[in-house]
Design an enzyme around this catalytic site. Structure first.
Site, PDB file in Angstrom:
ATOM      1  N   GLN A   1       0.837  -1.194   0.000  1.00 39.75           N
ATOM      2  CA  GLN A   1       0.000   0.000   0.000  1.00 39.75           C
ATOM      3  C   GLN A   1       0.878   1.251   0.000  1.00 39.75           C
ATOM      4  O   GLN A   1       1.774   1.396   0.841  1.00 39.75           O
ATOM      5  CB  GLN A   1      -0.920   0.041   1.213  1.00 39.75           C
ATOM      6  CG  GLN A   1      -1.887   1.230   1.157  1.00 39.75           C
ATOM      7  CD  GLN A   1      -2.748   1.352   2.396  1.00 39.75           C
ATOM      8  OE1 GLN A   1      -2.312   1.861   3.413  1.00 39.75           O
ATOM      9  NE2 GLN A   1      -3.994   0.880   2.290  1.00 39.75           N
TER      10      GLN A   1
ATOM     11  N   CYS B   1     -11.787 -12.424  15.361  1.00 44.07           N
ATOM     12  CA  CYS B   1     -11.574 -11.013  15.718  1.00 44.07           C
ATOM     13  C   CYS B   1     -12.858 -10.471  16.336  1.00 44.07           C
ATOM     14  O   CYS B   1     -13.937 -10.560  15.741  1.00 44.07           O
ATOM     15  CB  CYS B   1     -11.218 -10.214  14.474  1.00 44.07           C
ATOM     16  SG  CYS B   1     -11.249  -8.415  14.714  1.00 44.07           S
TER      17      CYS B   1
ATOM     18  N   GLY C   1      -5.540 -11.225  36.213  1.00 39.18           N
ATOM     19  CA  GLY C   1      -6.023 -10.297  37.221  1.00 39.18           C
ATOM     20  C   GLY C   1      -5.636 -10.680  38.630  1.00 39.18           C
ATOM     21  O   GLY C   1      -5.523  -9.822  39.505  1.00 39.18           O
TER      22      GLY C   1
ATOM     23  N   TYR D   1      -6.414  11.219   4.106  1.00 44.05           N
ATOM     24  CA  TYR D   1      -5.048  11.291   3.601  1.00 44.05           C
ATOM     25  C   TYR D   1      -5.018  12.163   2.339  1.00 44.05           C
ATOM     26  O   TYR D   1      -6.049  12.667   1.892  1.00 44.05           O
ATOM     27  CB  TYR D   1      -4.510   9.889   3.324  1.00 44.05           C
ATOM     28  CG  TYR D   1      -4.449   8.999   4.551  1.00 44.05           C
ATOM     29  CD1 TYR D   1      -3.943   9.468   5.759  1.00 44.05           C
ATOM     30  CD2 TYR D   1      -4.901   7.685   4.504  1.00 44.05           C
ATOM     31  CE1 TYR D   1      -3.886   8.659   6.880  1.00 44.05           C
ATOM     32  CE2 TYR D   1      -4.843   6.862   5.626  1.00 44.05           C
ATOM     33  CZ  TYR D   1      -4.341   7.356   6.808  1.00 44.05           C
ATOM     34  OH  TYR D   1      -4.283   6.545   7.920  1.00 44.05           O
TER      35      TYR D   1
ATOM     36  N   ASP E   1      -7.712  -5.894  32.484  1.00 43.85           N
ATOM     37  CA  ASP E   1      -7.029  -5.828  31.211  1.00 43.85           C
ATOM     38  C   ASP E   1      -6.883  -7.222  30.605  1.00 43.85           C
ATOM     39  O   ASP E   1      -5.918  -7.936  30.875  1.00 43.85           O
ATOM     40  CB  ASP E   1      -5.665  -5.176  31.417  1.00 43.85           C
ATOM     41  CG  ASP E   1      -5.000  -4.800  30.112  1.00 43.85           C
ATOM     42  OD1 ASP E   1      -5.421  -5.324  29.067  1.00 43.85           O
ATOM     43  OD2 ASP E   1      -4.066  -3.980  30.136  1.00 43.85           O
TER      44      ASP E   1
ATOM     45  N   VAL F   1     -12.364 -24.986  44.333  1.00 43.22           N
ATOM     46  CA  VAL F   1     -11.230 -25.724  44.891  1.00 43.22           C
ATOM     47  C   VAL F   1     -10.615 -24.965  46.056  1.00 43.22           C
ATOM     48  O   VAL F   1     -10.817 -23.752  46.217  1.00 43.22           O
ATOM     49  CB  VAL F   1     -10.158 -25.979  43.820  1.00 43.22           C
ATOM     50  CG1 VAL F   1     -10.709 -26.817  42.683  1.00 43.22           C
ATOM     51  CG2 VAL F   1      -9.599 -24.667  43.283  1.00 43.22           C
TER      52      VAL F   1
ATOM     53  N   HIS G   1     -10.614   9.528   9.233  1.00 45.04           N
ATOM     54  CA  HIS G   1     -10.240   9.309  10.634  1.00 45.04           C
ATOM     55  C   HIS G   1     -10.890  10.335  11.565  1.00 45.04           C
ATOM     56  O   HIS G   1     -11.120  10.052  12.739  1.00 45.04           O
ATOM     57  CB  HIS G   1      -8.720   9.348  10.802  1.00 45.04           C
ATOM     58  CG  HIS G   1      -8.026   8.162  10.210  1.00 45.04           C
ATOM     59  ND1 HIS G   1      -8.374   6.872  10.498  1.00 45.04           N
ATOM     60  CD2 HIS G   1      -6.980   8.078   9.328  1.00 45.04           C
ATOM     61  CE1 HIS G   1      -7.591   6.035   9.837  1.00 45.04           C
ATOM     62  NE2 HIS G   1      -6.747   6.744   9.117  1.00 45.04           N
TER      63      HIS G   1
ATOM     64  N   TRP H   1     -14.174   7.412  22.249  1.00 47.05           N
ATOM     65  CA  TRP H   1     -15.052   8.513  21.837  1.00 47.05           C
ATOM     66  C   TRP H   1     -16.432   7.998  21.455  1.00 47.05           C
ATOM     67  O   TRP H   1     -17.442   8.686  21.679  1.00 47.05           O
ATOM     68  CB  TRP H   1     -14.426   9.294  20.684  1.00 47.05           C
ATOM     69  CG  TRP H   1     -14.299   8.533  19.398  1.00 47.05           C
ATOM     70  CD1 TRP H   1     -13.245   7.781  18.983  1.00 47.05           C
ATOM     71  CD2 TRP H   1     -15.276   8.437  18.349  1.00 47.05           C
ATOM     72  NE1 TRP H   1     -13.496   7.228  17.760  1.00 47.05           N
ATOM     73  CE2 TRP H   1     -14.737   7.616  17.340  1.00 47.05           C
ATOM     74  CE3 TRP H   1     -16.542   8.979  18.163  1.00 47.05           C
ATOM     75  CZ2 TRP H   1     -15.415   7.308  16.171  1.00 47.05           C
ATOM     76  CZ3 TRP H   1     -17.237   8.669  16.993  1.00 47.05           C
ATOM     77  CH2 TRP H   1     -16.672   7.855  16.014  1.00 47.05           C
TER      78      TRP H   1
ATOM     79  N   ALA I   1     -13.908  11.606  11.204  1.00 45.49           N
ATOM     80  CA  ALA I   1     -15.360  11.502  11.205  1.00 45.49           C
ATOM     81  C   ALA I   1     -15.866  10.916  12.521  1.00 45.49           C
ATOM     82  O   ALA I   1     -15.137  10.207  13.220  1.00 45.49           O
ATOM     83  CB  ALA I   1     -15.823  10.645  10.036  1.00 45.49           C
TER      84      ALA I   1
END
Length: 677
Positions: A104, A338, A654, A170, A662, A452, A256, A583, A258
């Protein structure tokens, strides 16, 4: 019957005349950050080669600038730079000679992180660091020549083609829109003039590379901007780009800057495909569609509907490099899907960190994280079937260890079982489906509904215990925290307690926002219903007004609750949320009337409600319910008991560090621990 016959369109080849794509799935472009670091090309080679072996028909690299002013990062403008790229192309072709690798070319224009950035007019982007330098006639000629040079060098580097991105805010897209192109010469004014530059880029690139080289143009199919391109203008541009020499047109959605989400988990699968289909009916070259297409059945549906000739799956290839092979072999239930969380990919990209994947921490780390069969199989117990426990159990079992996985709950998932109940996070169920299948396939012994203790585990004779018991909600030291109005976030999400009409939420982290989303939601989930998504975000796919946005106030159905999110810290709540998705959550809740307040000191909860100081001033929130989302603490009691008994044990996830629940860190740490076991 071949197993791939359930996806006949997905696995049909595509004849481009001078070359052939072996199937209709490509790995779309993602900037990983590897392009910009020392040794990055070797790591990119391993990353892309693994995806080539995974079955895709074509791979498109992350964006490479044609010159310095185009990006300030990785670029291709000299033969010396081309030599580095050959490391990547040779690795991909060695992995599978039938896979096409396309580079690209990305000229970021006003979004380039350099004072040398350029644009058609000196109009600063809302998210840009600098006011771009307005291009004069010589400057425009230089940019055109640099695009052609970059394409030529890409061919010399062994690429099968280039994709030129003309969208996203871009350089090329800024020529197309009046608000960023205020020129009055032949490069501005009418749309025919405004599209002249991107069309000329394609024409020059084709002249530079010859006819037997893939040339893709990524068109701004719907830019999501007030005053953006109309549907007719997009079609006009597509026709002109085809005439100028494009082999394929790829559709891209949104700039980006928008304010419409396009790739977050709250976006429905294949929501934008019909826009591609409309453009496809006006051109003869093949078309690529993209965005939130993450499983093979969705690919097949999009192709069957005639919306596209090819389907781009970018982040899904981070999550599972073997996605296409698994579909071909009928192993869809083994795909590590994903979930569009963006936490380890785009959030990293836009904060200058290397890309990876929450559900697959090996992504972009293929040379650093190398699973090997164990040379000394052991009997391992894993306590806790949340993300950390699941990741450790599956990785350890794949290496050859005997694994028993215990959990007190009736189902696997831990905190993911909370997340998947939140509207807009339904995809989290896919991760649990994947782990359930891996538990079955790998022969992991699963003991649910089993609480347990140290004595039980000591008696079981395991060689080591991995304690992945996660967290317990922090109970703040506030008078009246045990009042009937106070409800813990787990009970709220699981529906174990009634929630009143007036609600205060103590805590403005990710959990607080998830709880607010859940209790204010009504009607279909926008993530599961395209018409609802369009109403909530003011998008019109069918009519395609300018920019695709209606200009009408978003129409959001909600539960009618009055909700206030409170945080102790000063400033606007929600700043800790993800860079690329935070956002969307803030805006969505504000549109539902949720109030956000910082600088709060909690005093007490009583029959009147929640008493606080807000920026030092006394205030009563006269609410029916106070939902406590005040953070978490590691749950280590089992670990402490095991150590006291002399049982070998390790903490992970955790239970080691609660943080912001996280999962990205938990899965990465668990994977590393399992590979060292």
């Amino acid at each position: 019957m071949a197993t791939h016959d359930r996806y006949p369109l997905m696995f049909s080849p595509l004849d481009l005349g001078f070359t052939r794509l072996k199937n209709r799935v490509l790995m779309g472009s993602m900037h990983t950050g590897l392009e910009d670091i020392e040794g990055g090309f070797e790591r990119m080679a391993a990353f892309f080669a693994e995806r080539a072996r995974g079955g895709v028909g074509m791979i498109i690299t992350g964006g490479i600038a044609p010159n310095h002013e185009g990006g300030g990062g990785a670029k291709l403008s000299t033969p010396q730079e081309a030599a580095q790229h050959r490391i990547v192309t040779e690795a991909v072709h060695a992995a599978d000679p039938d896979v096409k690798i396309v580079m690209q070319i990305l000229h970021a224009g006003p979004l380039a992180g350099t004072p040398a950035c350029v644009a058609p007019s000196a109009v600063r982007s809302r998210i840009g660091r600098f006011v771009p330098n307005e291009l004069d006639a010589d400057g425009i000629e230089k940019q055109l020549a640099d695009f052609a040079n970059c394409a030529s060098l890409a061919r010399a580097a062994g690429y099968d083609g280039v994709e030129i991105i003309g969208s996203a805010g871009y350089l090329l897209s800024t020529f197309l829109v009046e608000k960023t192109n205020t020129r009055t010469d032949e490069w501005g004014g009418s749309f025919e003039n405004r599209m002249r530059f991107p069309v000329e880029v394609i024409r020059r690139a084709r002249a530079a590379v010859g006819d037997d080289f893939i040339l893709i143009f990524r068109i701004p199919a719907m830019d999501m901007l007030d005053g953006g391109m109309s549907g007719d203008e997009v079609i006009q541009l597509a026709k002109a780009v085809e005439a100028a020499g494009a082999t394929i047109i790829s559709t891209h959605f949104t700039w980006h800057e928008a304010q419409v989400p396009t790739i977050a988990t709250m976006v429905p699968r294949a929501a934008f495909a019909e826009v591609t289909g409309r453009i496809r009916s006006h051109v003869t070259v093949p078309m690529i569609t993209s965005n939130r297409i993450n499983m093979p059945d969705v690919v097949e549906q999009v192709l069957a509907a005639g919306h596209a000739d090819l389907v781009s799956m970018a982040r899904p290839m981070l999550a599972d490099a073997d996605l296409v092979n698994k579909a071909y072999e009928g192993r869809e239930d083994e795909i590590n899907t994903c979930i569009a969380c963006n936490q380890a990919c785009l959030d990293h990209t836009f904060t200058g960190r290397l890309t990876s994947c929450l559900v697959n921490p090996r992504a972009c780390n293929e040379t650093l994280i190398v699973p090997q069969p164990t040379t000394r199989p052991r009997d391992l117990a894993v306590v806790g079937a949340g993300p950390a426990g699941l990741a450790f159990a599956t990785e350890a079992a794949q290496r050859g260890h005997k694994v028993t996985l215990y959990d007190a709950a009736a189902e696997i998932g831990g905190q993911f079982n909370l997340a998947r109940r939140v509207p807009g996070k339904e995809e989290f169920s896919e991760t649990l489906r994947y782990f359930r299948r891996m538990i079955e396939k790998l022969g992991i012994t699963l003991r649910l509904n089993t609480r347990v203790d140290a004595d039980m585990l000591a008696a079981a004779g395991h060689d080591e215990v991995i304690v992945a018991t996660g967290i317990r909600p922090r109970v703040p030291d506030v008078a009246g925290i045990d009042h009937p109005k106070a409800v813990g976030y787990i009970d709220a999400i699981m529906g174990r307690r009634d929630i009143g009409k007036r609600v205060a939420i103590m805590g403005a982290g990710g959990i607080g926002f998830d709880v607010a989303t859940l209790i204010t939601h009504a009607g279909p989930s926008a993530a599961m219903d395209i018409p609802t998504f369009c109403r909530e975000w003011g998008v019109d796919f069918a009519g395609h007004p300018r920019g695709g946005v209606t200009g009408i106030a978003p129409q959001i159905e909600h539960a009618g609750r009055e909700v206030t999110i409170l945080q102790r810290r000063d400033g606007a709540p929600g700043r800790s949320l993800g860079k690329t998705t935070g956002w969307t959550h803030r805006l969505s809740l504000q549109r539902r009337g949720v109030k956000l307040l910082g600088g709060v000191t909690y005093l007490r909860i009583d029959d009147a409600g929640l008493h606080c100081l807000v920026n030092g001033e006394p205030r009563l929130f006269a609410v029916d319910t106070v939902i406590v989302c005040a953070g978490q603490e590691p749950e280590r009691s089992l670990y402490d008991a095991l150590i006291a008994r002399g049982v070998p044990a390790q903490l992970v996830g955790g239970a080691q560090e609660a943080g912001e629940l996280d999962a990205k860190r938990a899965i990465a740490e668990a994977t590393a621990l399992a590979l060292a076991a």
